[in-house]
Design a protein around this motif. Structure first.
Motif, PDB file in Angstrom:
ATOM      1  N   GLN A  63       0.847  -1.194   0.000  1.00  0.00           N
ATOM      2  CA  GLN A  63       0.000   0.000   0.000  1.00  0.00           C
ATOM      3  C   GLN A  63       0.881   1.243   0.000  1.00  0.00           C
ATOM      4  O   GLN A  63       2.022   1.207   0.465  1.00  0.00           O
ATOM      5  CB  GLN A  63      -0.929  -0.008   1.212  1.00  0.00           C
ATOM      6  N   TYR A  64       0.338   2.335  -0.519  1.00  0.00           N
ATOM      7  CA  TYR A  64       1.161   3.530  -0.739  1.00  0.00           C
ATOM      8  C   TYR A  64       1.766   4.043   0.570  1.00  0.00           C
ATOM      9  O   TYR A  64       2.981   4.259   0.664  1.00  0.00           O
ATOM     10  CB  TYR A  64       0.340   4.638  -1.396  1.00  0.00           C
ATOM     11  N   PHE A  65       0.925   4.268   1.561  1.00  0.00           N
ATOM     12  CA  PHE A  65       1.428   4.800   2.822  1.00  0.00           C
ATOM     13  C   PHE A  65       2.021   3.715   3.721  1.00  0.00           C
ATOM     14  O   PHE A  65       3.076   3.899   4.321  1.00  0.00           O
ATOM     15  CB  PHE A  65       0.310   5.519   3.596  1.00  0.00           C
ATOM     16  N   SER A  66       1.347   2.568   3.837  1.00  0.00           N
ATOM     17  CA  SER A  66       1.700   1.576   4.859  1.00  0.00           C
ATOM     18  C   SER A  66       2.458   0.371   4.327  1.00  0.00           C
ATOM     19  O   SER A  66       2.821  -0.514   5.098  1.00  0.00           O
ATOM     20  CB  SER A  66       0.430   1.110   5.579  1.00  0.00           C
ATOM     21  N   GLY A  67       2.710   0.295   3.017  1.00  0.00           N
ATOM     22  CA  GLY A  67       3.466  -0.825   2.466  1.00  0.00           C
ATOM     23  C   GLY A  67       2.754  -2.144   2.707  1.00  0.00           C
ATOM     24  O   GLY A  67       1.537  -2.262   2.556  1.00  0.00           O
ATOM     25  N   GLY A  68       3.507  -3.175   3.093  1.00  0.00           N
ATOM     26  CA  GLY A  68       2.898  -4.451   3.435  1.00  0.00           C
ATOM     27  C   GLY A  68       1.995  -4.289   4.649  1.00  0.00           C
ATOM     28  O   GLY A  68       2.458  -3.876   5.718  1.00  0.00           O
ATOM     29  N   THR A  69       0.715  -4.601   4.468  1.00  0.00           N
ATOM     30  CA  THR A  69      -0.279  -4.291   5.500  1.00  0.00           C
ATOM     31  C   THR A  69      -1.174  -5.505   5.764  1.00  0.00           C
ATOM     32  O   THR A  69      -1.674  -6.130   4.830  1.00  0.00           O
ATOM     33  CB  THR A  69      -1.164  -3.104   5.056  1.00  0.00           C
ATOM     34  N   VAL A  70      -1.382  -5.809   7.051  1.00  0.00           N
ATOM     35  CA  VAL A  70      -2.261  -6.901   7.464  1.00  0.00           C
ATOM     36  C   VAL A  70      -3.220  -6.362   8.513  1.00  0.00           C
ATOM     37  O   VAL A  70      -2.821  -5.603   9.400  1.00  0.00           O
ATOM     38  CB  VAL A  70      -1.465  -8.088   8.045  1.00  0.00           C
ATOM     39  N   MET A  71      -4.495  -6.765   8.412  1.00  0.00           N
ATOM     40  CA  MET A  71      -5.476  -6.481   9.457  1.00  0.00           C
ATOM     41  C   MET A  71      -5.991  -7.798  10.013  1.00  0.00           C
ATOM     42  O   MET A  71      -6.318  -8.711   9.260  1.00  0.00           O
ATOM     43  CB  MET A  71      -6.642  -5.644   8.923  1.00  0.00           C
ATOM     44  N   LEU A  72      -6.075  -7.854  11.337  1.00  0.00           N
ATOM     45  CA  LEU A  72      -6.506  -9.056  12.050  1.00  0.00           C
ATOM     46  C   LEU A  72      -7.664  -8.678  12.963  1.00  0.00           C
ATOM     47  O   LEU A  72      -7.497  -7.870  13.880  1.00  0.00           O
ATOM     48  CB  LEU A  72      -5.336  -9.616  12.863  1.00  0.00           C
ATOM     49  N   ASN A  73      -8.841  -9.266  12.707  1.00  0.00           N
ATOM     50  CA  ASN A  73     -10.033  -8.970  13.489  1.00  0.00           C
ATOM     51  C   ASN A  73     -10.147  -9.966  14.646  1.00  0.00           C
ATOM     52  O   ASN A  73     -10.193 -11.168  14.436  1.00  0.00           O
ATOM     53  CB  ASN A  73     -11.277  -9.036  12.594  1.00  0.00           C
ATOM     54  N   HIS A  74     -10.215  -9.422  15.890  1.00  0.00           N
ATOM     55  CA  HIS A  74     -10.258 -10.252  17.086  1.00  0.00           C
ATOM     56  C   HIS A  74     -11.684 -10.488  17.595  1.00  0.00           C
ATOM     57  O   HIS A  74     -11.873 -11.160  18.611  1.00  0.00           O
ATOM     58  CB  HIS A  74      -9.449  -9.604  18.204  1.00  0.00           C
ATOM     59  N   GLY A  75     -12.693  -9.950  16.899  1.00  0.00           N
ATOM     60  CA  GLY A  75     -14.070 -10.027  17.360  1.00  0.00           C
ATOM     61  C   GLY A  75     -14.479  -8.756  18.086  1.00  0.00           C
ATOM     62  O   GLY A  75     -13.631  -7.931  18.471  1.00  0.00           O
ATOM     63  N   ALA A  76     -15.795  -8.559  18.229  1.00  0.00           N
ATOM     64  CA  ALA A  76     -16.360  -7.377  18.892  1.00  0.00           C
ATOM     65  C   ALA A  76     -15.937  -6.078  18.208  1.00  0.00           C
ATOM     66  O   ALA A  76     -15.923  -5.018  18.832  1.00  0.00           O
ATOM     67  CB  ALA A  76     -15.968  -7.337  20.372  1.00  0.00           C
ATOM     68  N   GLY A  77     -15.582  -6.156  16.924  1.00  0.00           N
ATOM     69  CA  GLY A  77     -15.154  -4.972  16.195  1.00  0.00           C
ATOM     70  C   GLY A  77     -13.724  -4.554  16.470  1.00  0.00           C
ATOM     71  O   GLY A  77     -13.255  -3.549  15.931  1.00  0.00           O
ATOM     72  N   LEU A  78     -12.989  -5.313  17.292  1.00  0.00           N
ATOM     73  CA  LEU A  78     -11.609  -4.962  17.635  1.00  0.00           C
ATOM     74  C   LEU A  78     -10.658  -5.580  16.618  1.00  0.00           C
ATOM     75  O   LEU A  78     -10.706  -6.783  16.365  1.00  0.00           O
ATOM     76  CB  LEU A  78     -11.267  -5.470  19.029  1.00  0.00           C
ATOM     77  N   SER A  79      -9.791  -4.750  16.037  1.00  0.00           N
ATOM     78  CA  SER A  79      -8.855  -5.251  15.037  1.00  0.00           C
ATOM     79  C   SER A  79      -7.469  -4.671  15.259  1.00  0.00           C
ATOM     80  O   SER A  79      -7.312  -3.534  15.706  1.00  0.00           O
ATOM     81  CB  SER A  79      -9.332  -4.912  13.621  1.00  0.00           C
ATOM     82  N   SER A  80      -6.467  -5.477  14.946  1.00  0.00           N
ATOM     83  CA  SER A  80      -5.070  -5.040  14.930  1.00  0.00           C
ATOM     84  C   SER A  80      -4.629  -4.848  13.489  1.00  0.00           C
ATOM     85  O   SER A  80      -4.986  -5.637  12.604  1.00  0.00           O
ATOM     86  CB  SER A  80      -4.163  -6.088  15.580  1.00  0.00           C
ATOM     87  N   SER A  81      -3.851  -3.802  13.249  1.00  0.00           N
ATOM     88  CA  SER A  81      -3.242  -3.573  11.936  1.00  0.00           C
ATOM     89  C   SER A  81      -1.726  -3.592  12.092  1.00  0.00           C
ATOM     90  O   SER A  81      -1.191  -3.091  13.090  1.00  0.00           O
ATOM     91  CB  SER A  81      -3.690  -2.230  11.351  1.00  0.00           C
ATOM     92  N   PHE A  82      -1.048  -4.141  11.080  1.00  0.00           N
ATOM     93  CA  PHE A  82       0.407  -4.266  11.093  1.00  0.00           C
ATOM     94  C   PHE A  82       0.927  -3.656   9.801  1.00  0.00           C
ATOM     95  O   PHE A  82       0.618  -4.149   8.712  1.00  0.00           O
ATOM     96  CB  PHE A  82       0.808  -5.733  11.218  1.00  0.00           C
ATOM     97  N   LEU A  83       1.729  -2.599   9.915  1.00  0.00           N
ATOM     98  CA  LEU A  83       2.126  -1.791   8.761  1.00  0.00           C
ATOM     99  C   LEU A  83       3.626  -1.915   8.479  1.00  0.00           C
ATOM    100  O   LEU A  83       4.412  -2.237   9.366  1.00  0.00           O
ATOM    101  CB  LEU A  83       1.777  -0.326   9.009  1.00  0.00           C
TER     102      LEU A  83
END
Length: 483
Positions: free
Chosen positions: A188-208
């Motif tokens: 991605q342009y700003f974040s490069g290699g990017t992963v999103m991980l959804n933990h449930g209840a709408g809570l997610s971690s992003s790794f940039l």
């Protein structure tokens, strides 16, 4: 989730739960299943066990409105205070505009990526991984913090939403908690290699800024599973991981979900098997030193974990145990065991609700209040006791609604050693049967435990008793007591 002290809501009566009532913080509440929770006029999802999540954004502070309508129709009203925070603001002038704003030819790409990111965060995932103690996805020097902001040529930029951890390119990045991958893009342009991980209840971690993405959209991962590798992709000035957490659209501080790295224990000794030691309420790791020495002499590596037992709740304190255990697992020991005293055993049981010990290690509990303590029943409602002993103590009452009595059975080979001699005779009038001064023999029992031994020792110093120390080593070695 553990930077600083857990701050309770400023109300005469406080909602049950834990977290940090501060800008960028969060609160995980617990109520009766089937209740309706409304926060600042917005309905909040309550899961089947009665848990709900309240996030607090960067600019959110002051008095809030929380109401809980029970299935009976009774309504509980609270007015918690979210404290304001000071954030680092940096002003830089005289920059070339081309260094501040992206060139026009990439605007369409940036917009499309932002739309995909928003859709990924909005996905609904049925999971309760958001309730487990989180671990650091990597450990490293913190080079950037949540909420900091730059003002370039007089124009405010977006605040920094993550915590930056500087490590060399290629360093493995692992899941801080379980969940489902909702975004996995290499560039991605700003974040490069990017992963999103959804933990449930709408809570997610992003790794940039990842140099490598090792997961795919829709994939289920567990805590500790490999996600990718540290890099300097996108708009990054050097190799690091930018870890961010969202609760729905709310951007909150990932640093509040894990204990400080410099407070995690370091292994001592030589051996192929390691032991994590957890002390009791109101004690320090020093109380376990003599036992740790015996364990090292028996050929084990020890990690004697300190934690602020009188400042945080049981689920928050379990985060120290989770991260210490993860550190031992990553170090490659064949088996990792747990040896605990008093409330440390409840932290172990809480942690083992979510994960197993590496190599099918054993658990030995010394004087654990497995069904609560009569001392909490007697004094837990007094303000002086709450101030002195903290929020974790209140979760050790003997009633069925207490957190300690809501824990599920654990699938870990467990030995329990408890005393029959009172170390605190001034509490004797609180107990009907045998006890060690703080915990009754009946409360120490656990139906799933393989071994249970009584010794002529008191609660406070049971870990220093020579017979007890020999029994601990015996159970760790054999998975049973000899008789």
């Amino acid at each position: 989730m553990l930077l600083g002290v857990s701050l309770a809501a400023d109300a005469a009566e406080q909602p049950e739960g834990f977290g940090q009532w501060v800008s960028g913080g969060f609160f995980i509440g617990h109520t009766q299943a089937g209740s309706r929770v409304v926060f600042n006029g917005i309905d909040i999802d309550v899961d089947a066990d009665g848990y709900y999540l309240l996030p607090f954004e960067r600019e959110q502070h002051g008095e809030q409105a929380l109401s809980i309508t029970l299935a009976s129709g009774d309504v509980q009203h609270y007015q918690p205070i979210v404290r304001d925070r000071d954030f680092n603001i940096q002003r830089i002038n005289g920059l070339d505009p081309n260094q501040v704003d992206p060139p026009p030819e990439v605007i369409d790409r940036i917009v499309a990526e932002a739309e995909r990111n928003t859709a990924a965060r909005a996905q609904v995932v049925a999971a309760d991984d958001w309730r487990e103690p989180f671990i650091w996805p990597i450990r490293g020097r913190i080079s950037g913090v949540y909420g900091s902001q730059r003002i370039l040529n007089g124009e405010p930029r977006q605040p920094h939403w993550g915590i930056d951890l500087a490590r060399p390119t290629g360093t493995p990045v692992r899941a801080p908690a379980g969940g489902v991958i909702t975004l996995a893009e290499p560039d991605q342009y700003f974040s490069g290699g990017t992963v999103m991980l959804n933990h449930g209840a709408g809570l997610s971690s992003s790794f940039l800024h990842l140099s490598r993405v090792d997961v795919a959209v829709g994939q289920r991962v567990e805590q500790g599973d490999l996600i990718g590798a540290v890099g300097a992709t996108g708009r990054a000035t050097g190799p690091h991981l930018d870890w961010r957490i969202n609760a729905g659209p709310a951007r909150i501080d990932a640093a509040y979900w894990v204990p400080p790295q410099d407070e995690l224990c370091q292994p001592e000794g030589e051996g192929r098997e390691a032991i994590l030691l957890l002390h009791g309420l109101g004690r320090t790791e020093g109380s376990m030193n003599a036992l740790a020495e015996d364990l090292r002499a028996a050929g084990y590596v020890t990690c004697n974990q300190p934690y602020p037992s009188r400042e945080l709740s049981l689920p928050e304190l379990a985060g120290y145990a989770a991260n210490a255990l993860d550190g031992l697992e990553q170090a490659g020991y064949e088996r990792v065991h747990l040896v605990t005293h008093s409330m440390g055993g409840i932290l172990a049981r809480y942690l083992l609700q979510f994960r197993a010990l590496p190599g099918e290690g054993n658990l030995v509990m010394l004087s654990p209040p497995n069904h609560g303590s009569e001392i909490i029943d007697a004094f837990g409602d007094y303000g002086w006791f709450q101030w002195l002993m903290g929020p974790a103590a209140a979760q050790l009452a003997t009633d069925d609604a207490s957190l300690v009595n809501r824990l599920q059975p654990i699938d870990t080979r467990t030995g329990i050693i408890t005393g029959t001699r009172s170390s605190d005779p001034w509490f004797n009038f609180l107990f009907d049967g045998e006890h060690d001064g703080k915990v009754s023999v009946d409360s120490a029992r656990l139906s799933e435990a393989e071994g249970f031994r009584l010794v002529d020792a008191g609660h406070t110093f049971i870990m220093r008793d020579a017979q007890v120390r020999a029994l601990v080593i015996e159970f760790l070695r054999d998975g049973a007591f000899s008789n």
